[in-house]
Design a protein around this motif. Structure first.
Motif, PDB file in Angstrom:
ATOM      1  N   LEU A 176       0.829  -1.214   0.000  1.00  0.00           N
ATOM      2  CA  LEU A 176       0.000   0.000   0.000  1.00  0.00           C
ATOM      3  C   LEU A 176       0.858   1.257   0.000  1.00  0.00           C
ATOM      4  N   MET A 177       1.994   1.201   0.699  1.00  0.00           N
ATOM      5  CA  MET A 177       2.925   2.325   0.642  1.00  0.00           C
ATOM      6  C   MET A 177       3.452   2.496  -0.786  1.00  0.00           C
ATOM      7  N   GLY A 178       3.772   1.363  -1.429  1.00  0.00           N
ATOM      8  CA  GLY A 178       4.259   1.408  -2.808  1.00  0.00           C
ATOM      9  C   GLY A 178       3.236   1.987  -3.764  1.00  0.00           C
ATOM     10  N   VAL A 179       1.982   1.592  -3.595  1.00  0.00           N
ATOM     11  CA  VAL A 179       0.910   2.121  -4.444  1.00  0.00           C
ATOM     12  C   VAL A 179       0.749   3.620  -4.228  1.00  0.00           C
ATOM     13  N   SER A 180       0.793   4.039  -2.967  1.00  0.00           N
ATOM     14  CA  SER A 180       0.658   5.462  -2.647  1.00  0.00           C
ATOM     15  C   SER A 180       1.750   6.287  -3.320  1.00  0.00           C
ATOM     16  N   TYR A 181       2.986   5.816  -3.246  1.00  0.00           N
ATOM     17  CA  TYR A 181       4.089   6.548  -3.862  1.00  0.00           C
ATOM     18  C   TYR A 181       4.066   6.439  -5.384  1.00  0.00           C
ATOM     19  N   PHE A 182       3.559   5.329  -5.894  1.00  0.00           N
ATOM     20  CA  PHE A 182       3.425   5.187  -7.344  1.00  0.00           C
ATOM     21  C   PHE A 182       2.471   6.247  -7.892  1.00  0.00           C
ATOM     22  N   LEU A 183       1.395   6.506  -7.162  1.00  0.00           N
ATOM     23  CA  LEU A 183       0.442   7.535  -7.578  1.00  0.00           C
ATOM     24  C   LEU A 183       1.087   8.923  -7.545  1.00  0.00           C
ATOM     25  N   LYS A 184       2.017   9.120  -6.610  1.00  0.00           N
ATOM     26  CA  LYS A 184       2.704  10.416  -6.514  1.00  0.00           C
ATOM     27  C   LYS A 184       3.655  10.650  -7.683  1.00  0.00           C
ATOM     28  N   LEU A 185       4.095   9.573  -8.313  1.00  0.00           N
ATOM     29  CA  LEU A 185       5.053   9.713  -9.405  1.00  0.00           C
ATOM     30  C   LEU A 185       4.496  10.534 -10.565  1.00  0.00           C
ATOM     31  N   TYR A 186       3.178  10.531 -10.736  1.00  0.00           N
ATOM     32  CA  TYR A 186       2.581  11.277 -11.834  1.00  0.00           C
ATOM     33  C   TYR A 186       2.853  12.772 -11.726  1.00  0.00           C
ATOM     34  N   SER A 187       2.900  13.266 -10.493  1.00  0.00           N
ATOM     35  CA  SER A 187       3.098  14.701 -10.317  1.00  0.00           C
ATOM     36  C   SER A 187       4.476  15.044  -9.748  1.00  0.00           C
ATOM     37  N   ALA A 188       5.229  14.028  -9.328  1.00  0.00           N
ATOM     38  CA  ALA A 188       6.522  14.314  -8.704  1.00  0.00           C
ATOM     39  C   ALA A 188       7.624  13.382  -9.198  1.00  0.00           C
ATOM     40  N   PHE A 189       7.542  12.958 -10.442  1.00  0.00           N
ATOM     41  CA  PHE A 189       8.575  12.064 -10.990  1.00  0.00           C
ATOM     42  C   PHE A 189       9.905  12.804 -11.083  1.00  0.00           C
ATOM     43  N   PRO A 190      11.048  12.209 -10.719  1.00  0.00           N
ATOM     44  CA  PRO A 190      11.192  10.837 -10.175  1.00  0.00           C
ATOM     45  C   PRO A 190      11.438  10.829  -8.671  1.00  0.00           C
ATOM     46  N   ARG A 191      10.862  11.786  -7.951  1.00  0.00           N
ATOM     47  CA  ARG A 191      11.194  11.985  -6.543  1.00  0.00           C
ATOM     48  C   ARG A 191      11.013  10.729  -5.680  1.00  0.00           C
ATOM     49  N   HIS A 192       9.991   9.941  -5.965  1.00  0.00           N
ATOM     50  CA  HIS A 192       9.716   8.774  -5.121  1.00  0.00           C
ATOM     51  C   HIS A 192       9.895   7.452  -5.868  1.00  0.00           C
ATOM     52  N   LEU A 193      10.587   7.503  -6.975  1.00  0.00           N
ATOM     53  CA  LEU A 193      10.789   6.299  -7.781  1.00  0.00           C
ATOM     54  C   LEU A 193      11.541   5.223  -6.997  1.00  0.00           C
ATOM     55  N   LEU A 194      12.586   5.617  -6.277  1.00  0.00           N
ATOM     56  CA  LEU A 194      13.358   4.651  -5.505  1.00  0.00           C
ATOM     57  C   LEU A 194      12.515   3.995  -4.408  1.00  0.00           C
ATOM     58  N   THR A 195      11.576   4.747  -3.852  1.00  0.00           N
ATOM     59  CA  THR A 195      10.710   4.179  -2.822  1.00  0.00           C
ATOM     60  C   THR A 195       9.786   3.128  -3.413  1.00  0.00           C
ATOM     61  N   VAL A 196       9.241   3.396  -4.595  1.00  0.00           N
ATOM     62  CA  VAL A 196       8.382   2.415  -5.265  1.00  0.00           C
ATOM     63  C   VAL A 196       9.170   1.135  -5.542  1.00  0.00           C
ATOM     64  N   ILE A 197      10.388   1.300  -6.057  1.00  0.00           N
ATOM     65  CA  ILE A 197      11.244   0.141  -6.328  1.00  0.00           C
ATOM     66  C   ILE A 197      11.587  -0.579  -5.025  1.00  0.00           C
TER      67      ILE A 197
END
Length: 209
Positions: free
Chosen positions: A143-164
């Motif tokens: 769920l944390m990964g999904v939340s950060y994945f949704l953030k990538l649309y507006s803040a790429f690539p700030r949370h890309l490493l967290t999703v990975i």
């Protein structure tokens, strides 16, 4: 694969190791939070959400001999690491904010790790119960990964490493803690179904994941 499994069962998770690890991680997270350029990036997410803390907790409990020991060591780990973080953050957060975040968010979570750690101890059991408990823990990470994945649309690539990282943590936990492919598949399926269920519930009720 054997080396990965060894990390979840053969590490010397003694009381000194737990306490020193908690202090080191607490200092690291507290210092990371003081670097403005890292704000709202993957490097600071460890201080905001729970994915890495789930991994730390499961590393501790999987190397314990009993559910009681797992709960106690997990509790002590969080009671040491979290106050250290907020003590380091006092100059920037201020006393009121630091106490609010700790007393209203992390202290209740820390106290819940006593029963939570005891239950999580059984995630290393090579049976249906162990697979399901591990799947529940991995759902938090998913769920944390999904939340950060949704953030990538507006803040790429700030949370890309967290999703990975979230995806990697789930894979590492399943392969490391469950040694049979049947229970690995069951644990993965539990994670997928529970995550999907929470997302559907959130969408239907217009809640933020």
């Amino acid at each position: 694969m054997k080396k990965l499994s060894a990390a979840f069962g053969t590490l010397p998770m003694t009381w000194p190791v737990v306490c020193v690890s908690a202090a080191i991680i607490g200092i690291y997270v507290g210092v990371i939070n003081q670097i403005p350029i890292l704000y709202d990036t993957s490097f600071r997410d460890i201080a905001v959400t729970y994915e890495w803390w789930v991994l730390f907790a499961l590393l501790i409990v999987s190397n314990c001999e009993s559910a009681r020991e797992a709960g106690m060591k997990c509790l002590v780990f969080f009671l040491i690491s979290q106050p250290i973080i907020y003590l380091i953050e006092l100059p920037t957060l201020g006393w009121d904010k630091a106490m609010y975040y700790y007393l209203h968010i992390w202290l209740p979570i820390s106290l819940l790790t006593l029963p939570g750690g005891a239950v999580a101890f059984f995630a290393k059991k090579q049976n249906v119960l162990g697979a399901v408990i591990l799947g529940i823990g991995n759902t938090i990470v998913a769920l944390m990964g999904v939340s950060y994945f949704l953030k990538l649309y507006s803040a790429f690539p700030r949370h890309l490493l967290t999703v990975i990282s979230c995806a990697s943590i789930i894979v590492v936990l399943i392969l490391g803690m469950q040694k049979r492919w049947k229970t690995r598949i069951l644990s993965a399926a539990t994670t997928v179904l529970l995550t999907a269920g929470v997302i559907i519930w959130a969408v239907l009720n217009e809640r933020v994941i």
